[in-house]
Design a protein around this motif. Structure first.
Motif, PDB file in Angstrom:
ATOM      1  N   THR A 111       0.810  -1.221   0.000  1.00  0.00           N
ATOM      2  CA  THR A 111       0.000   0.000   0.000  1.00  0.00           C
ATOM      3  C   THR A 111       0.843   1.271   0.000  1.00  0.00           C
ATOM      4  O   THR A 111       0.300   2.374  -0.131  1.00  0.00           O
ATOM      5  N   GLU A 112       2.149   1.145   0.143  1.00  0.00           N
ATOM      6  CA  GLU A 112       2.986   2.337   0.320  1.00  0.00           C
ATOM      7  C   GLU A 112       2.842   3.358  -0.809  1.00  0.00           C
ATOM      8  O   GLU A 112       2.717   4.565  -0.525  1.00  0.00           O
ATOM      9  N   PRO A 113       2.811   2.967  -2.073  1.00  0.00           N
ATOM     10  CA  PRO A 113       2.670   3.995  -3.120  1.00  0.00           C
ATOM     11  C   PRO A 113       1.372   4.790  -3.013  1.00  0.00           C
ATOM     12  O   PRO A 113       1.369   6.016  -3.180  1.00  0.00           O
ATOM     13  N   MET A 114       0.252   4.104  -2.742  1.00  0.00           N
ATOM     14  CA  MET A 114      -1.032   4.802  -2.641  1.00  0.00           C
ATOM     15  C   MET A 114      -1.071   5.733  -1.433  1.00  0.00           C
ATOM     16  O   MET A 114      -1.535   6.874  -1.512  1.00  0.00           O
ATOM     17  N   ILE A 115      -0.566   5.241  -0.304  1.00  0.00           N
ATOM     18  CA  ILE A 115      -0.618   6.043   0.916  1.00  0.00           C
ATOM     19  C   ILE A 115       0.330   7.236   0.814  1.00  0.00           C
ATOM     20  O   ILE A 115      -0.002   8.350   1.243  1.00  0.00           O
ATOM     21  N   SER A 116       1.505   7.017   0.247  1.00  0.00           N
ATOM     22  CA  SER A 116       2.448   8.127   0.083  1.00  0.00           C
ATOM     23  C   SER A 116       1.850   9.233  -0.787  1.00  0.00           C
ATOM     24  O   SER A 116       2.079  10.421  -0.555  1.00  0.00           O
ATOM     25  N   ALA A 117       1.069   8.843  -1.785  1.00  0.00           N
ATOM     26  CA  ALA A 117       0.484   9.828  -2.702  1.00  0.00           C
ATOM     27  C   ALA A 117      -0.769  10.485  -2.151  1.00  0.00           C
ATOM     28  O   ALA A 117      -1.041  11.659  -2.439  1.00  0.00           O
TER      29      ALA A 117
END
Length: 312
Positions: free
Chosen positions: A253-259
């Protein structure tokens, strides 16, 4: 059975539902109560009851459905559902296992790591799942209150502008997640620090009354926003610990949460500003106005400093 005028009357209902157990009322008002039950052997359970209010009845029924689904997993981060009682055809009570632990300590990196991991453990189980009630949480759940003159009169012109820009920013992002459906499922929807208990490094979520279907990252936004608003002096560190805990369970989930984390924290701020106006009565309006104004002031300031919403 209608409205219970005297909270102490809950005791007689509890005695009927839990014969042979002693009880202690932990919280109560005219429509709902939470009680600690003890057997003669010292075993503890929790009884949650509601009578005479359809919204709270729906909340308790949804909580039972969610907890029943979670109980099918060996890694459920929630109380176990034990018994369900109908009260005179107009009320409901659910008995749950007792959860040990303390709320995360703002001084503890480990506690907030466990906090984030607990939310992710929930999502790992509930991703793609559907509640029997079918109730879903979307941006409309929040935005509808911003048409209420009782709420709008509390905002300055600048504050209204910040809210409008924030709503315009979060709605398309949240709706894209809903339409995509990849990271949707059953959410707790009220996953702040006071609804988490940590015991020996492992967390549990309590109070599923607000649960529904939605974008899973709503829960992370609640946790991060409430942490930042409650303790701004340590917010950066503790929110970082919380997010790391979440990634430890769901690293993908890191890419979605970072964005998009700002979108979900903004949604929580927008929701907070509708309290307690969302269920105001004329009798409560004057009493709660100071609290509402404080919420607006703090949340608008937070929204104004979110870099990815264009509200500065």
């Amino acid at each position: 059975m209608g409205r219970l005028e005297h909270p102490q009357r809950w005791s007689s209902i509890v005695r009927d539902l839990a014969p042979g157990k002693s009880s202690r009322i932990l919280s109560a008002d005219a429509y709902s109560a939470t009680c600690l039950l003890l057997t003669p052997d010292g075993d503890r359970t929790v009884l949650k009851l509601t009578v005479g209010d359809q919204r709270r009845l729906d909340d308790l029924a949804a909580a039972w459905d969610a907890l029943t689904l979670l109980s099918e997993s060996n890694d459920s981060p929630a109380p176990q559902p034990l018994r369900r009682h109908v009260i005179d055809g107009t009320g409901l009570a659910i008995e749950l296992s007792y959860v040990c632990g303390d709320h995360p300590d703002f001084e503890s990196e480990e506690d907030f790591f466990a906090f984030g991991a607990t939310i992710a453990r929930l999502h790992k189980i509930t991703r793609g799942k559907i509640l029997k009630s079918g109730r879903a949480w979307d941006v409309e759940r929040i935005s509808i209150h911003y048409t209420d003159p009782a709420l709008l009169r509390l905002f300055s012109k600048r504050e209204k502008a910040v809210v409008l820009r924030s709503l315009e920013s979060v709605a398309p992002v949240y709706n894209r997640y809903l339409e995509d459906g990849v990271w949707t499922g059953i959410i707790h929807s009220d996953a702040h620090r006071d609804n988490v208990l940590v015991h020996e490094g492992v967390g549990s979520l309590i109070d599923f009354a607000e649960c529904g279907q939605g974008v899973l990252f709503w829960d992370l936004g609640v946790a991060v926003a409430e942490t930042a608003l409650d303790e701004p002096d340590v917010a950066e560190r503790r929110c970082g610990d919380l997010i790391r805990g979440y990634f430890s369970i769901l690293p993908e989930t890191e890419p979605m949460i970072s964005a998009n984390l700002d979108v979900f924290t903004a949604m929580r701020c927008l929701e907070i500003m509708t309290w307690p106006v969302s269920d105001w009565t004329p009798e409560r309006a004057q009493e709660d106005e100071d609290e509402a104004r404080e919420n607006i002031s703090v949340c608008v300031e937070y929204l104004s400093n979110l870099p990815n919403l264009g509200t500065t």
